[in-house]
Design a protein around this motif. Structure first.
Motif, PDB file in Angstrom:
ATOM      1  N   ALA A   1       0.760  -0.899  -0.140  1.00 48.03           N
ATOM      2  CA  ALA A   1      -0.182  -0.591   0.082  1.00 48.03           C
ATOM      3  C   ALA A   1       0.949   0.850   0.579  1.00 48.03           C
ATOM      4  CB  ALA A   1      -0.988  -0.149   0.907  1.00 48.03           C
ATOM      5  N   SER A   2       0.422   2.541  -0.779  1.00 50.29           N
ATOM      6  CA  SER A   2       1.133   3.502  -0.760  1.00 50.29           C
ATOM      7  C   SER A   2       0.341   4.499   0.073  1.00 50.29           C
ATOM      8  CB  SER A   2       1.235   4.123  -2.324  1.00 50.29           C
ATOM      9  OG  SER A   2      -0.371   4.102  -2.991  1.00 50.29           O
ATOM     10  N   ARG A   3       1.274   5.416   0.425  1.00 52.91           N
ATOM     11  CA  ARG A   3       0.595   6.627   0.827  1.00 52.91           C
ATOM     12  C   ARG A   3      -1.210   6.718   0.907  1.00 52.91           C
ATOM     13  NH1 ARG A   3       4.606  10.726   2.084  1.00 52.91           N
ATOM     14  NH2 ARG A   3       5.080   9.814   3.158  1.00 52.91           N
ATOM     15  N   GLU A   4      -0.696   7.198  -0.531  1.00 53.69           N
ATOM     16  CA  GLU A   4      -2.388   7.031  -1.084  1.00 53.69           C
ATOM     17  C   GLU A   4      -3.406   6.476  -1.225  1.00 53.69           C
ATOM     18  OE1 GLU A   4       0.698   7.886  -3.278  1.00 53.69           O
ATOM     19  OE2 GLU A   4       0.903   9.597  -2.522  1.00 53.69           O
ATOM     20  N   ASP A   5      -3.220   5.086  -1.266  1.00 50.42           N
ATOM     21  CA  ASP A   5      -3.889   4.266  -1.113  1.00 50.42           C
ATOM     22  C   ASP A   5      -4.167   3.261   0.782  1.00 50.42           C
ATOM     23  OD1 ASP A   5      -2.015   2.570  -1.410  1.00 50.42           O
ATOM     24  OD2 ASP A   5      -2.894   1.352  -3.543  1.00 50.42           O
ATOM     25  N   LEU A   6      -3.936   3.533   1.957  1.00 53.84           N
ATOM     26  CA  LEU A   6      -3.358   2.863   3.091  1.00 53.84           C
ATOM     27  C   LEU A   6      -4.618   2.836   3.524  1.00 53.84           C
ATOM     28  CD1 LEU A   6      -0.929   4.994   4.863  1.00 53.84           C
ATOM     29  CD2 LEU A   6      -0.575   3.060   4.041  1.00 53.84           C
ATOM     30  N   GLY A   7      -5.217   1.578   4.549  1.00 55.29           N
ATOM     31  CA  GLY A   7      -6.569   1.195   4.591  1.00 55.29           C
ATOM     32  C   GLY A   7      -6.476  -0.477   5.041  1.00 55.29           C
ATOM     33  N   ASP A   8      -7.516  -1.222   5.043  1.00 53.65           N
ATOM     34  CA  ASP A   8      -7.323  -2.630   5.218  1.00 53.65           C
ATOM     35  C   ASP A   8      -7.107  -3.017   4.318  1.00 53.65           C
ATOM     36  OD1 ASP A   8      -7.927  -2.080   7.921  1.00 53.65           O
ATOM     37  OD2 ASP A   8     -10.244  -2.264   7.268  1.00 53.65           O
ATOM     38  N   LYS A   9      -6.917  -4.029   3.591  1.00 55.79           N
ATOM     39  CA  LYS A   9      -6.503  -4.801   2.650  1.00 55.79           C
ATOM     40  C   LYS A   9      -6.317  -6.836   2.924  1.00 55.79           C
ATOM     41  CE  LYS A   9      -4.624  -1.528   0.337  1.00 55.79           C
ATOM     42  NZ  LYS A   9      -5.923  -0.712  -0.642  1.00 55.79           N
ATOM     43  N   SER A  10      -6.660  -7.080   1.850  1.00 56.23           N
ATOM     44  CA  SER A  10      -6.874  -8.727   2.149  1.00 56.23           C
ATOM     45  C   SER A  10      -5.922  -8.893   0.867  1.00 56.23           C
ATOM     46  CB  SER A  10      -8.423  -9.151   1.739  1.00 56.23           C
ATOM     47  OG  SER A  10      -9.486  -8.361   3.188  1.00 56.23           O
ATOM     48  N   SER A  11      -5.271 -10.342   1.216  1.00 48.24           N
ATOM     49  CA  SER A  11      -4.204 -10.969   0.578  1.00 48.24           C
ATOM     50  C   SER A  11      -4.154 -12.630   0.711  1.00 48.24           C
ATOM     51  CB  SER A  11      -3.080 -10.685   0.298  1.00 48.24           C
ATOM     52  OG  SER A  11      -2.802  -9.236  -0.013  1.00 48.24           O
ATOM     53  N   VAL A  12      -3.726 -13.663   0.070  1.00 47.81           N
ATOM     54  CA  VAL A  12      -3.932 -15.117  -0.402  1.00 47.81           C
ATOM     55  C   VAL A  12      -2.391 -14.904  -0.357  1.00 47.81           C
ATOM     56  CG1 VAL A  12      -4.780 -16.357  -0.676  1.00 47.81           C
ATOM     57  CG2 VAL A  12      -6.566 -14.851  -0.547  1.00 47.81           C
ATOM     58  N   ALA A  13      -2.582 -15.793   0.645  1.00 50.71           N
ATOM     59  CA  ALA A  13      -0.921 -16.712   0.588  1.00 50.71           C
ATOM     60  C   ALA A  13      -0.784 -18.465   0.645  1.00 50.71           C
ATOM     61  CB  ALA A  13       0.089 -16.167   1.178  1.00 50.71           C
ATOM     62  N   GLY A  14       0.599 -18.975   0.191  1.00 47.99           N
ATOM     63  CA  GLY A  14       0.238 -20.400   0.234  1.00 47.99           C
ATOM     64  C   GLY A  14      -0.010 -20.878  -1.041  1.00 47.99           C
ATOM     65  N   PRO A  15      -0.320 -21.762  -0.833  1.00 46.83           N
ATOM     66  CA  PRO A  15      -0.477 -23.076   0.295  1.00 46.83           C
ATOM     67  C   PRO A  15       0.158 -23.213   0.588  1.00 46.83           C
ATOM     68  CG  PRO A  15      -0.631 -24.347  -1.916  1.00 46.83           C
ATOM     69  CD  PRO A  15      -0.045 -23.345  -2.120  1.00 46.83           C
ATOM     70  N   PHE A  16       0.048 -24.090   1.987  1.00 44.22           N
ATOM     71  CA  PHE A  16       0.624 -23.721   3.200  1.00 44.22           C
ATOM     72  C   PHE A  16       0.476 -25.325   4.072  1.00 44.22           C
ATOM     73  CE2 PHE A  16       1.465 -19.486   3.581  1.00 44.22           C
ATOM     74  CZ  PHE A  16       2.300 -19.308   3.281  1.00 44.22           C
ATOM     75  N   GLU A  17       1.317 -26.368   4.520  1.00 44.69           N
ATOM     76  CA  GLU A  17       0.930 -27.551   4.814  1.00 44.69           C
ATOM     77  C   GLU A  17       1.260 -27.467   6.643  1.00 44.69           C
ATOM     78  OE1 GLU A  17       2.886 -30.866   3.328  1.00 44.69           O
ATOM     79  OE2 GLU A  17       2.250 -30.487   1.889  1.00 44.69           O
ATOM     80  N   LEU A  18       0.698 -28.099   7.642  1.00 48.76           N
ATOM     81  CA  LEU A  18       0.766 -28.017   8.798  1.00 48.76           C
ATOM     82  C   LEU A  18       2.476 -28.257   9.064  1.00 48.76           C
ATOM     83  CD1 LEU A  18      -0.877 -27.426  11.747  1.00 48.76           C
ATOM     84  CD2 LEU A  18      -0.973 -30.133  11.651  1.00 48.76           C
ATOM     85  N   GLY A  19       2.942 -28.002  10.015  1.00 46.68           N
ATOM     86  CA  GLY A  19       4.784 -27.405  10.462  1.00 46.68           C
ATOM     87  C   GLY A  19       5.360 -26.822   9.900  1.00 46.68           C
ATOM     88  N   ASP A  20       5.114 -26.589   8.661  1.00 47.31           N
ATOM     89  CA  ASP A  20       5.617 -25.169   7.699  1.00 47.31           C
ATOM     90  C   ASP A  20       6.591 -23.703   8.608  1.00 47.31           C
ATOM     91  OD1 ASP A  20       5.271 -26.594   5.453  1.00 47.31           O
ATOM     92  OD2 ASP A  20       4.254 -25.717   4.221  1.00 47.31           O
TER      93      ASP A  20
END
Length: 120
Positions: free
Chosen positions: A45-64
């Motif tokens: 996010a830049s200074r002009e568009d700060l605020g709540d953002k959502s992203s998805v990361a993964g896939p991950f496994e248990l223990g990673d």
């Protein structure tokens, strides 16, 4: 910093204060914020568009094991970075600070997690 306002009178008397000083805190929102997973930026996010953002990361496994970095650039005064998960604080974050000209600060906060069932 301290700003000084000086007033000059033609006839100065004891009742006339000629100098007024006051501390003023100058602030600057961050120029950018990045959330980095390993080497990949997953949110930005830049200074002009700060605020709540959502992203998805993964896939991950248990223990990673994952490492998250939060980079905040050109902020004044120094910001406080906290890591949260499901509304609660996560412990174990490390922070580094780079002081810049004019009181600006760059921050990098890093947290390492071994993924448990509640993280997935």
């Amino acid at each position: 910093g301290t700003y000084r306002c000086e007033i000059t009178f033609l006839e100065v008397s004891e009742d006339c204060q000629a100098v007024f000083m006051h501390n003023i805190l100058t602030k600057a929102f961050p120029s950018s914020i990045e959330l980095i997973l390993g080497e990949d930026t997953i949110a930005e996010a830049s200074r002009e568009d700060l605020g709540d953002k959502s992203s998805v990361a993964g896939p991950f496994e248990l223990g990673d094991e994952i490492k998250l970095n939060c980079a905040v650039t050109e902020v004044k005064p120094k910001a406080y970075i906290s890591w949260l998960f499901d509304g609660g604080d996560l412990d174990g974050g490390e922070e580094s600070t780079e002081e810049m000209e004019g009181g600006m600060v760059n921050l990098l906060s890093t947290i390492k997690l071994t993924l448990q069932r509640e993280h997935l």
